[in-house]
Design a protein around this motif. Sequence first.
Motif, PDB file in Angstrom:
ATOM      1  N   ALA A   1     -57.571  60.580  68.068  1.00 21.87           N
ATOM      2  CA  ALA A   1     -58.843  60.930  67.426  1.00 21.87           C
ATOM      3  C   ALA A   1     -58.673  61.084  65.915  1.00 21.87           C
ATOM      4  O   ALA A   1     -59.499  60.600  65.135  1.00 21.87           O
ATOM      5  N   THR A   2     -57.599  61.737  65.506  1.00 21.00           N
ATOM      6  CA  THR A   2     -57.334  61.917  64.079  1.00 21.00           C
ATOM      7  C   THR A   2     -57.106  60.574  63.394  1.00 21.00           C
ATOM      8  O   THR A   2     -57.614  60.329  62.291  1.00 21.00           O
ATOM      9  N   ASN A   3     -56.368  59.700  64.058  1.00 24.04           N
ATOM     10  CA  ASN A   3     -56.138  58.366  63.507  1.00 24.04           C
ATOM     11  C   ASN A   3     -57.444  57.584  63.389  1.00 24.04           C
ATOM     12  O   ASN A   3     -57.681  56.909  62.382  1.00 24.04           O
ATOM     13  N   LEU A   4     -58.270  57.648  64.416  1.00 26.52           N
ATOM     14  CA  LEU A   4     -59.563  56.957  64.375  1.00 26.52           C
ATOM     15  C   LEU A   4     -60.445  57.511  63.255  1.00 26.52           C
ATOM     16  O   LEU A   4     -61.123  56.756  62.557  1.00 26.52           O
ATOM     17  N   HIS A   5     -60.420  58.823  63.089  1.00 21.67           N
ATOM     18  CA  HIS A   5     -61.187  59.460  62.015  1.00 21.67           C
ATOM     19  C   HIS A   5     -60.713  58.932  60.652  1.00 21.67           C
ATOM     20  O   HIS A   5     -61.529  58.528  59.815  1.00 21.67           O
ATOM     21  N   ASN A   6     -59.416  58.936  60.444  1.00 20.36           N
ATOM     22  CA  ASN A   6     -58.866  58.464  59.167  1.00 20.36           C
ATOM     23  C   ASN A   6     -59.153  56.983  58.946  1.00 20.36           C
ATOM     24  O   ASN A   6     -59.492  56.569  57.829  1.00 20.36           O
ATOM     25  N   LEU A   7     -59.026  56.187  59.998  1.00 22.67           N
ATOM     26  CA  LEU A   7     -59.332  54.760  59.896  1.00 22.67           C
ATOM     27  C   LEU A   7     -60.799  54.556  59.551  1.00 22.67           C
ATOM     28  O   LEU A   7     -61.145  53.729  58.699  1.00 22.67           O
ATOM     29  N   GLY A   8     -61.672  55.334  60.182  1.00 21.90           N
ATOM     30  CA  GLY A   8     -63.105  55.250  59.878  1.00 21.90           C
ATOM     31  C   GLY A   8     -63.390  55.556  58.423  1.00 21.90           C
ATOM     32  O   GLY A   8     -64.190  54.867  57.772  1.00 21.90           O
ATOM     33  N   ASN A   9     -62.725  56.570  57.890  1.00 25.08           N
ATOM     34  CA  ASN A   9     -62.916  56.906  56.476  1.00 25.08           C
ATOM     35  C   ASN A   9     -62.422  55.788  55.562  1.00 25.08           C
ATOM     36  O   ASN A   9     -63.068  55.462  54.561  1.00 25.08           O
ATOM     37  N   CYS A  10     -61.295  55.188  55.908  1.00 24.68           N
ATOM     38  CA  CYS A  10     -60.777  54.062  55.110  1.00 24.68           C
ATOM     39  C   CYS A  10     -61.744  52.882  55.159  1.00 24.68           C
ATOM     40  O   CYS A  10     -62.043  52.261  54.124  1.00 24.68           O
ATOM     41  N   LEU A  11     -62.239  52.561  56.343  1.00 22.57           N
ATOM     42  CA  LEU A  11     -63.175  51.447  56.486  1.00 22.57           C
ATOM     43  C   LEU A  11     -64.467  51.711  55.719  1.00 22.57           C
ATOM     44  O   LEU A  11     -65.048  50.791  55.136  1.00 22.57           O
ATOM     45  N   HIS A  12     -64.892  52.959  55.690  1.00 22.31           N
ATOM     46  CA  HIS A  12     -66.081  53.323  54.912  1.00 22.31           C
ATOM     47  C   HIS A  12     -65.858  52.995  53.438  1.00 22.31           C
ATOM     48  O   HIS A  12     -66.709  52.411  52.778  1.00 22.31           O
ATOM     49  N   HIS A  13     -64.704  53.360  52.931  1.00 21.00           N
ATOM     50  CA  HIS A  13     -64.403  53.096  51.522  1.00 21.00           C
ATOM     51  C   HIS A  13     -64.294  51.601  51.214  1.00 21.00           C
ATOM     52  O   HIS A  13     -64.489  51.192  50.072  1.00 21.00           O
ATOM     53  N   LEU A  14     -64.008  50.819  52.238  1.00 15.69           N
ATOM     54  CA  LEU A  14     -63.964  49.361  52.081  1.00 15.69           C
ATOM     55  C   LEU A  14     -65.328  48.715  52.374  1.00 15.69           C
ATOM     56  O   LEU A  14     -65.437  47.496  52.422  1.00 15.69           O
ATOM     57  N   CYS A  15     -66.344  49.556  52.568  1.00 16.03           N
ATOM     58  CA  CYS A  15     -67.716  49.109  52.871  1.00 16.03           C
ATOM     59  C   CYS A  15     -67.807  48.346  54.189  1.00 16.03           C
ATOM     60  O   CYS A  15     -68.710  47.532  54.383  1.00 16.03           O
ATOM     61  N   GLU A  16     -66.920  48.635  55.106  1.00 15.57           N
ATOM     62  CA  GLU A  16     -66.961  48.077  56.462  1.00 15.57           C
ATOM     63  C   GLU A  16     -67.670  49.106  57.349  1.00 15.57           C
ATOM     64  O   GLU A  16     -67.065  49.748  58.200  1.00 15.57           O
ATOM     65  N   PHE A  17     -68.970  49.263  57.110  1.00 12.57           N
ATOM     66  CA  PHE A  17     -69.710  50.376  57.693  1.00 12.57           C
ATOM     67  C   PHE A  17     -69.795  50.342  59.218  1.00 12.57           C
ATOM     68  O   PHE A  17     -69.645  51.381  59.863  1.00 12.57           O
ATOM     69  N   ASN A  18     -70.039  49.186  59.801  1.00  8.71           N
ATOM     70  CA  ASN A  18     -70.157  49.125  61.257  1.00  8.71           C
ATOM     71  C   ASN A  18     -68.844  49.493  61.940  1.00  8.71           C
ATOM     72  O   ASN A  18     -68.841  50.239  62.921  1.00  8.71           O
ATOM     73  N   GLU A  19     -67.749  48.976  61.409  1.00 10.00           N
ATOM     74  CA  GLU A  19     -66.437  49.317  61.970  1.00 10.00           C
ATOM     75  C   GLU A  19     -66.121  50.798  61.750  1.00 10.00           C
ATOM     76  O   GLU A  19     -65.540  51.454  62.618  1.00 10.00           O
ATOM     77  N   ALA A  20     -66.505  51.309  60.594  1.00 12.67           N
ATOM     78  CA  ALA A  20     -66.277  52.727  60.307  1.00 12.67           C
ATOM     79  C   ALA A  20     -67.026  53.597  61.304  1.00 12.67           C
ATOM     80  O   ALA A  20     -66.466  54.561  61.842  1.00 12.67           O
ATOM     81  N   LEU A  21     -68.282  53.250  61.566  1.00 10.30           N
ATOM     82  CA  LEU A  21     -69.075  54.019  62.529  1.00 10.30           C
ATOM     83  C   LEU A  21     -68.442  53.991  63.912  1.00 10.30           C
ATOM     84  O   LEU A  21     -68.371  55.020  64.589  1.00 10.30           O
ATOM     85  N   THR A  22     -67.975  52.828  64.324  1.00  7.02           N
ATOM     86  CA  THR A  22     -67.341  52.716  65.641  1.00  7.02           C
ATOM     87  C   THR A  22     -66.119  53.625  65.736  1.00  7.02           C
ATOM     88  O   THR A  22     -65.967  54.375  66.711  1.00  7.02           O
ATOM     89  N   CYS A  23     -65.266  53.601  64.733  1.00  5.55           N
ATOM     90  CA  CYS A  23     -64.064  54.446  64.736  1.00  5.55           C
ATOM     91  C   CYS A  23     -64.428  55.927  64.752  1.00  5.55           C
ATOM     92  O   CYS A  23     -63.855  56.710  65.518  1.00  5.55           O
ATOM     93  N   LEU A  24     -65.365  56.305  63.912  1.00  7.71           N
ATOM     94  CA  LEU A  24     -65.747  57.719  63.820  1.00  7.71           C
ATOM     95  C   LEU A  24     -66.445  58.196  65.095  1.00  7.71           C
ATOM     96  O   LEU A  24     -66.204  59.318  65.552  1.00  7.71           O
ATOM     97  N   GLU A  25     -67.287  57.353  65.676  1.00  9.86           N
ATOM     98  CA  GLU A  25     -67.943  57.729  66.940  1.00  9.86           C
ATOM     99  C   GLU A  25     -66.920  57.862  68.062  1.00  9.86           C
ATOM    100  O   GLU A  25     -67.011  58.786  68.886  1.00  9.86           O
ATOM    101  N   ASP A  26     -65.944  56.962  68.092  1.00 10.06           N
ATOM    102  CA  ASP A  26     -64.875  57.070  69.097  1.00 10.06           C
ATOM    103  C   ASP A  26     -64.061  58.345  68.885  1.00 10.06           C
ATOM    104  O   ASP A  26     -63.712  59.041  69.847  1.00 10.06           O
ATOM    105  N   ALA A  27     -63.756  58.650  67.627  1.00 14.04           N
ATOM    106  CA  ALA A  27     -63.016  59.884  67.314  1.00 14.04           C
ATOM    107  C   ALA A  27     -63.801  61.108  67.772  1.00 14.04           C
ATOM    108  O   ALA A  27     -63.242  62.008  68.404  1.00 14.04           O
ATOM    109  N   LEU A  28     -65.089  61.117  67.476  1.00 16.72           N
ATOM    110  CA  LEU A  28     -65.927  62.251  67.871  1.00 16.72           C
ATOM    111  C   LEU A  28     -65.938  62.412  69.390  1.00 16.72           C
ATOM    112  O   LEU A  28     -65.806  63.531  69.908  1.00 16.72           O
ATOM    113  N   GLY A  29     -66.087  61.307  70.103  1.00 18.72           N
ATOM    114  CA  GLY A  29     -66.086  61.363  71.563  1.00 18.72           C
ATOM    115  C   GLY A  29     -64.796  61.955  72.110  1.00 18.72           C
ATOM    116  O   GLY A  29     -64.817  62.786  73.027  1.00 18.72           O
TER     117      GLY A  29
END
Length: 119
Positions: free
Chosen positions: A6-34
């Motif tokens: 979950a922590t890795n997915l959260h961090n990956l989501g934040n990195c993808l957000h900074h790269l403007c890969e919003f859909n992938e970021a949302l997927t990672c963060l939603e998976d982390a939250l779950g």
Amino acid sequence: TRFVIATNLHNLGNCLHHLCEFNEALTCLEDALGLLQDIPGVEGKHVADTYHSLAFVHQARSDMQESLTCYSNALKSRRGDPNVDKAGIVSTLVNMGEVLRILGMYDASIKSCKDALRL
């Protein structure tokens, strides 16, 4: 190990957000939250931080209603944490105030910003 994933997915989501890969970021963060919500005893800060990150991505995508919902959930999680992180609450309130302003909800925006100042 679910917490580490979950922590890795959260961090990956934040990195993808900074790269403007919003859909992938949302997927990672939603998976982390779950994952975080399924781990007994893990709540508060970790869940709140993930909701906060989700809100930030939604805000970047101009989905202000979903952003507001996520900031509200982050705030609820932060306030429910017995080891309350005041800086986290302030950050969420300030960002929530910005979204409320964008939505034209000026009274609520002012209240959110004033609540942040009181902390």
